[in-house]
Design a protein around this motif. Structure first.
Motif, short mmCIF file in Angstrom:
data_model
loop_
_atom_site.label_atom_id
_atom_site.label_comp_id
_atom_site.label_asym_id
_atom_site.label_seq_id
_atom_site.Cartn_x
_atom_site.Cartn_y
_atom_site.Cartn_z
N LYS A 205 0.79 -1.23 0.00
CA LYS A 205 0.00 0.00 0.00
C LYS A 205 0.82 1.28 0.00
CE LYS A 205 -4.06 1.93 2.29
NZ LYS A 205 -5.08 1.75 3.34
N PHE A 206 2.09 1.22 0.41
CA PHE A 206 2.85 2.45 0.63
C PHE A 206 4.25 2.41 0.01
CE2 PHE A 206 -0.18 3.08 4.10
CZ PHE A 206 -0.41 4.46 4.04
N TYR A 207 4.62 3.52 -0.64
CA TYR A 207 6.00 3.90 -0.92
C TYR A 207 6.33 5.08 -0.01
CZ TYR A 207 7.47 1.40 -5.17
OH TYR A 207 7.88 0.46 -6.06
N ILE A 208 7.48 5.06 0.65
CA ILE A 208 7.83 6.19 1.51
C ILE A 208 9.15 6.82 1.06
CG2 ILE A 208 6.51 5.35 3.49
CD1 ILE A 208 10.15 5.03 3.87
N TYR A 219 6.91 -2.50 16.07
CA TYR A 219 5.48 -2.75 15.98
C TYR A 219 5.26 -4.24 16.22
CZ TYR A 219 0.75 -1.57 14.30
OH TYR A 219 -0.60 -1.33 14.21
N THR A 220 4.01 -4.65 16.31
CA THR A 220 3.70 -6.05 16.61
C THR A 220 4.19 -6.99 15.51
OG1 THR A 220 1.52 -5.82 15.60
CG2 THR A 220 1.68 -5.41 17.96
N ASN A 221 4.39 -8.26 15.88
CA ASN A 221 4.78 -9.31 14.94
C ASN A 221 6.06 -8.98 14.17
OD1 ASN A 221 2.53 -10.91 15.61
ND2 ASN A 221 1.24 -9.78 14.17
N SER A 222 7.04 -8.40 14.86
CA SER A 222 8.36 -8.12 14.29
C SER A 222 8.32 -7.13 13.14
CB SER A 222 9.03 -9.43 13.81
OG SER A 222 9.16 -10.35 14.88
N ARG A 223 7.28 -6.30 13.11
CA ARG A 223 7.17 -5.29 12.07
C ARG A 223 7.67 -3.93 12.58
NH1 ARG A 223 0.97 -5.76 10.55
NH2 ARG A 223 0.90 -5.94 12.84
N LEU A 224 7.68 -2.95 11.68
CA LEU A 224 8.08 -1.60 12.03
C LEU A 224 7.00 -0.62 11.63
CD1 LEU A 224 11.78 -1.69 10.77
CD2 LEU A 224 11.03 -1.82 13.15
N GLN A 225 6.87 0.44 12.40
CA GLN A 225 5.95 1.51 12.05
C GLN A 225 6.74 2.75 11.66
OE1 GLN A 225 3.37 2.90 15.18
NE2 GLN A 225 2.00 3.95 13.78
N ILE A 226 6.37 3.35 10.52
CA ILE A 226 7.04 4.54 10.03
C ILE A 226 6.19 5.77 10.35
CG2 ILE A 226 8.02 5.69 8.01
CD1 ILE A 226 9.33 3.03 8.71
N LYS A 227 6.82 6.77 10.92
CA LYS A 227 6.14 8.04 11.16
C LYS A 227 6.81 9.11 10.29
CE LYS A 227 4.60 6.90 15.82
NZ LYS A 227 4.52 7.33 17.25
N LEU A 228 6.00 9.78 9.47
CA LEU A 228 6.49 10.81 8.58
C LEU A 228 6.28 12.19 9.19
CD1 LEU A 228 5.14 9.35 5.20
CD2 LEU A 228 7.40 9.03 6.23
N ASP A 233 -2.57 10.35 8.17
CA ASP A 233 -3.93 9.89 7.88
C ASP A 233 -4.09 8.40 8.17
OD1 ASP A 233 -4.09 12.43 7.01
OD2 ASP A 233 -4.61 11.98 4.93
N GLN A 234 -3.02 7.64 7.97
CA GLN A 234 -3.07 6.19 8.16
C GLN A 234 -1.75 5.73 8.79
OE1 GLN A 234 -4.26 3.98 4.60
NE2 GLN A 234 -4.90 5.90 3.66
N GLU A 235 -1.80 4.56 9.43
CA GLU A 235 -0.57 3.96 9.92
C GLU A 235 0.23 3.42 8.74
OE1 GLU A 235 -1.61 0.95 12.74
OE2 GLU A 235 -1.24 2.29 14.42
N ILE A 236 1.52 3.64 8.77
CA ILE A 236 2.41 3.08 7.75
C ILE A 236 3.24 1.99 8.41
CG2 ILE A 236 4.23 3.54 6.08
CD1 ILE A 236 3.32 6.44 6.00
#
Length: 251
Positions: A205-208, A219-228, A233-236
């Motif tokens: 869904k995302f290119y950053i 983030y959960t399940n060994s993931r990462l959350q990106i904050k711009l 508007d949405q979680e990345i």
């Protein structure tokens, strides 16, 4: 229809195998390294179709074809070599960006079944594609985009875009001034247009844009959350399958 998977990450290979089974595509073998693949080709008839990962644990998978004259149809699976995707489109049945989407896989298999190219026409120019991977051509990536705003066209500079994202079958550019613009393209269409050192596809869904990352948190399940810087508007979320490649990209 004889099919093999060449993929060094065994969980990914097994998942792909299960998805193919649902499409009535039996998998004859799952190979996990260049060495294993070369040995397999020496003892077996070449398959009709290969699902080929680009980067294996012991090198680029193109090394297989330096020793084996493969005439099979190929569907590439790739994590982040966006600069070579245009070559894949010209020289293969299709490519699939990891994590592999069920519907995209089904479309790729259908494309193979519909066209079934003659064996002699499927000899891929692996040397040319390998050159793109190892020494990518100096090229100009897209620096500007246009979006229709009412009766006007808005010019958007690529460096102003914090992220590109898809929503409700549309593709949007979120800019540093907090605006979101609908573009006449798709995320897949952007893959060969964006500078890969600047933009990374963290999920389907995302290119950053690396220049607009404010924070990266676990983030959960060994993931990462990106904050711009502005877009909220949405979680990345960096998908689990892409976390390793994302960390390499950051470096």
């Amino acid at each position: 229809m004889k099919t093999i998977i060449i993929e060094d990450e065994k969980p990914s290979a097994r998942r792909l195998g299960r998805l193919l089974e649902k499409l009535n595509v039996p998998v004859s073998a799952m190979l996990h390294s260049i060495e294993e693949a070369i040995a397999w080709f020496g003892d077996n008839a070449h398959p009709d179709l290969i699902f080929l990962d680009i980067q294996l644990s012991d090198g680029l998978s193109f090394e297989i074809f330096e020793q084996v004259d493969v005439r099979s149809a190929i569907i590439f699976t790739t994590a982040y070599d966006e600069y070579a995707l245009q070559a894949f489109k010209l020289n293969s049945i299709d490519y699939l960006l990891k994590p592999i989407d069920d519907e995209e896989l089904e479309m790729a298999v259908k494309k193979y079944r519909d066209f079934k190219p003659e064996t002699q026409k499927m000899a891929l120019d692996f040397d040319d594609i390998k050159k793109l991977l190892v020494n990518p051509l100096e090229r100009e990536y897209k620096k500007r985009f246009t979006a229709r705003v009412g009766q006007h066209l808005k010019i958007i500079n690529a460096d102003e875009v914090e992220c590109f994202y898809s929503e409700n079958k549309g593709t949007y550019a979120a800019t540093s001034d907090g605006r979101n613009y609908l573009l006449e393209t798709t995320l897949e269409g952007l893959e060969t247009e964006l500078e890969p050192k600047t933009f990374f596809r963290v999920s389907r869904k995302f290119y950053i844009n690396i220049e607009h990352i404010k924070d990266i948190v676990s983030y959960t399940n060994s993931r990462l959350q990106i904050k711009l810087n502005r877009f909220s508007d949405q979680e990345i979320i960096v998908s689990r399958e892409r976390v390793k490649d994302f960390k390499l990209w950051l470096e």
